[in-house]
Enzyme design. Structure first.
Site, short mmCIF file in Angstrom:
data_model
loop_
_atom_site.label_atom_id
_atom_site.label_comp_id
_atom_site.label_asym_id
_atom_site.label_seq_id
_atom_site.Cartn_x
_atom_site.Cartn_y
_atom_site.Cartn_z
N ASP A 144 0.82 -1.22 0.00
CA ASP A 144 0.00 0.00 0.00
C ASP A 144 0.85 1.26 0.00
OD1 ASP A 144 -2.58 -0.53 -0.41
OD2 ASP A 144 -3.25 -0.36 1.67
N ASP A 431 -12.21 -7.04 9.41
CA ASP A 431 -12.37 -8.49 9.42
C ASP A 431 -13.59 -8.91 10.24
OD1 ASP A 431 -11.15 -7.55 11.68
OD2 ASP A 431 -9.65 -9.13 11.80
#
Ligand SMILES: O=c1ccn([C@@H]2O[C@H](COP(=O)(O)OP(=O)(O)O[C@H]3O[C@H](CO)[C@@H](O)[C@H](O)[C@H]3O)[C@@H](O)[C@H]2O)c(=O)[nH]1
Ligand SMILES: [Mn+2]
Length: 597
Positions: A144, A431
């Site tokens: 990223d 998550d």
């Protein structure tokens, strides 16, 4: 075997066993519950009248205890019917051998300072060398930061993997992260093995030194640049926050000429830096994962995805096979959408002062409901894709043999409509929220905590890191509780009440800090002023017993099942004010004696 064929087919690929001592635990927790009710009762009937000293302290204590008790009740949802899972990988290999599905492995990294490239490539190497057909593995590194340093490290790792993978497989050595392996093992005695061992170690160390010095310099030299056309992507305009998408296939597993030193096929290895622009929200890891889902669908299109953080190396080379046992089980596999392994750490100190080991959460709490989605293996990449339904069906039929093709496609269509966006954005614990959303759509999940830890990560080692970590988790989870995803609302009618409560054990982590703070601040102040808050020994002895018992459990919501280990390692250790409350009542007696003398 002949005649056994039919019986073998009927054998399940995994087994679910109930924990022992469940009846005893239920009895035990019923007594605790009675104790809690008695505490509440005691507090309510003994509130000092208005005008009497300590009235507000007493009411505050009642609120705190009420909250502790409620939280304890919520935790019971995951403790009453604990189950354990056992996969049978031999059966899987016997039954599916060469028909195993392709697996896409996603490794996420975001910052070469916090997550040094040597750490990242150790994780990458560990997942490249799974005991699984290499031509069926594709590893995607999502960077990223879009850093050429990480790209360089990955190029180095791809060369090293040609030596490392055959070495691991030849000598069946573990763990398969080179750094972890060489830290744990000394030179072997067997001379032939020792020779190879030393030469691999030397190769690894020289690679590591090259990477470390490039990282230290902060730039790539012209000679290195010239060695791979991929570096052309990095021009002066590329920054961490602003860059075009960069996708580089470093090893193309589809190419039969991509082989290791022993002539065996290599797994696919891809570097991905998704496009980032300052004006677009990038959505952190969830954004990276969704980009990877799209990229991988164009390259390898595996039926299964495994996701690890870059600091979580694979400690068990059979982890994929074990996870597949759940997905490919003929009877229940079609309804399982993800398998989650616990988050274990390799750098836990003896006393684990920041409570990183989360033993109780891993060993007890999540076993009940297969709750959290952390390192997960999704069933089917196409769950999240926005295009090409026909293609999707085709892939499923080919890729997941043995599972009823028609039924599976049917399931996928539904999921596809619902979860087009992939991992859910807007929350730091993507998550947990995505796991909840998947379960609410009717899918099942499996929490699998194998005897040998499957993944080992790096836990925070300083107080500030630990605080940031816990703050982000607890804040993110409480945010879910307050949002439309609150399990009691969002999960109502979709998942069982016990599962909704199970999620709340996590989600209500942050607010429990308030009664805890109250409990550690107000009673000592009352103690100093001689205001009694707890019953004394003597005529109320029986009640006192209950109270002490219950306090112990109420204030340690994670410890009752695993005894002292829980006390030591619980992530909610902050609730452990037991010693304090017992200490206080005894000291209070003494203090009062002192006052009256
Ligand atoms: O913009 C970002 C930020 C983070 N990451 C990666 O995401 C992973 C997790 O981020 P980290 O900052 O290390 O968070 P942790 O709290 O350590 O991660 C835990 O908690 C997260 C939220 O619940 C889960 O996603 C992780 O799997 C779990 O290890 C790491 O590999 C990062 O490199 C990105 O790819 N992009
Ligand atoms: Mn992390």
């Amino acid at each position: 075997m002949g005649g056994d064929g039919g019986r073998e087919e009927a054998l399940s690929l995994f087994e679910t066993k109930e924990a022992r001592g469940r009846v005893a635990y239920k009895l035990f927790s019923s007594t605790i519950f009675m104790g809690i009710c008695l505490i509440w009762f005691y507090r309510l009937i003994n509130i000092p009248r208005s005008g009497e000293e300590g009235r507000w302290a007493w009411i505050g204590l009642f609120v705190a205890e009420f909250w502790f008790g409620l939280y304890w009740i919520i935790t019971q949802s995951v403790r009453w019917n604990v189950v354990y899972r056992y996969p049978f990988k031999e059966r899987l290999l016997h039954r599916y051998g060469d028909k195993l599905p392709r697996v896409d492995i996603f490794v996420c990294t975001a910052d070469h300072i916090m997550e040094p490239p040597t750490l990242v490539i150790n994780t990458v190497l560990s997942v490249m060398s799974y005991n699984y057909p290499p031509e069926k593995i594709s590893v995607y590194l999502s960077d990223d930061e879009g850093s050429e340093l990480t790209f360089y490290a990955l190029l180095e790792a791809s060369n090293f993997s040609k030596h490392w993978i055959p070495f691991c497989k030849k000598f069946m050595m573990e763990p398969r992260s080179p750094a972890a392996y060489f830290a744990q093992h000394t030179e072997p005695h067997d001379t032939k093995y020792a020779q190879e061992w030393l030469s691999i170690k030397k190769l690894y160390e020289s690679m590591k030194n090259r990477i470390d010095s490039v990282v230290e310099m902060g730039c790539i030299s012209k000679e290195m640049r010239d060695q791979h056309k991929g570096f052309l992507e990095w021009n002066s305009k590329v920054t961490k926050w602003d860059h075009q998408s960069i996708v580089q296939i470093i090893i193309d597993g589809r190419n039969t000429a991509a082989v290791d030193n022993d002539g065996c096929r290599l797994p696919t290895l891809v570097y991905v830096a998704r496009e980032k622009r300052p004006q677009w929200p990038h959505n952190f890891k969830a954004g990276a994962m969704n980009a990877l889902i799209r990229v991988s669908s164009e390259i390898s299109n595996g039926a299964i995805i495994l996701n690890v953080d870059c600091d979580m190396y694979s400690n068990n080379p059979d982890a994929i096979q074990e996870a597949l046992c759940f997905f490919m089980d003929e009877e229940r596999g079609h309804e399982i959408s993800y398998v989650q392994f616990p988050q274990n750490f390799c750098n836990i100190t003896e006393n684990d002062v920041y409570s990183n080991a989360t033993v109780v959460f891993n060993k007890v709490i999540v076993h009940k409901h297969d709750l959290r989605l952390c390192f997960f293996v999704f069933k089917n990449t196409k769950l999240f894709m926005g295009t090409d339904i026909c293609f999707l069906m085709l892939v499923m039929k080919i890729e997941v043999p043995g599972i009823d093709g028609y039924g599976t496609v049917f399931y996928l269509m539904i999921i596809f409509m619902d979860l087009q966006k992939g991992l859910i954005y807007g929350c730091s614990v993507e998550d947990v929220i995505t796991g909840l959303a998947i379960q609410c759509r009717g899918w099942k999940s499996v929490w699998y905590n194998p005897g040998k830890e499957a993944f080992l990560g790096v836990a925070p080692t300083t107080l500030d890191q630990a605080l940031i970590q816990y703050m982000r988790w607890s804040e993110g989870m409480f945010q879910i509780f307050l949002s439309k995803y609150c399990p009691f609302l969002y999960g109502h009618g979709k998942i069982k009440l016990a599962a909704q409560m199970g999620y709340c054990v996590y989600l209500l982590w942050a607010p429990i800090s308030l009664p805890t703070l109250y409990y550690v601040i107000v009673p000592p102040l009352c103690l100093l002023r001689g205001i009694p808050l707890f019953p004394e020994n003597g005529d109320k002895k029986r009640l006192h017993f209950f109270i002490r018992q219950s306090y112990w459990d109420v204030t340690n919501p994670n410890s009752s099942r695993v005894g002292s280990q829980g006390l030591q390692n619980s992530p909610c250790r902050v609730f452990n004010v037991t010693a304090f409350s017992n200490f206080e009542s005894k000291t209070l007696v003494k203090l009062k004696q002192f006052h009256t003398n």
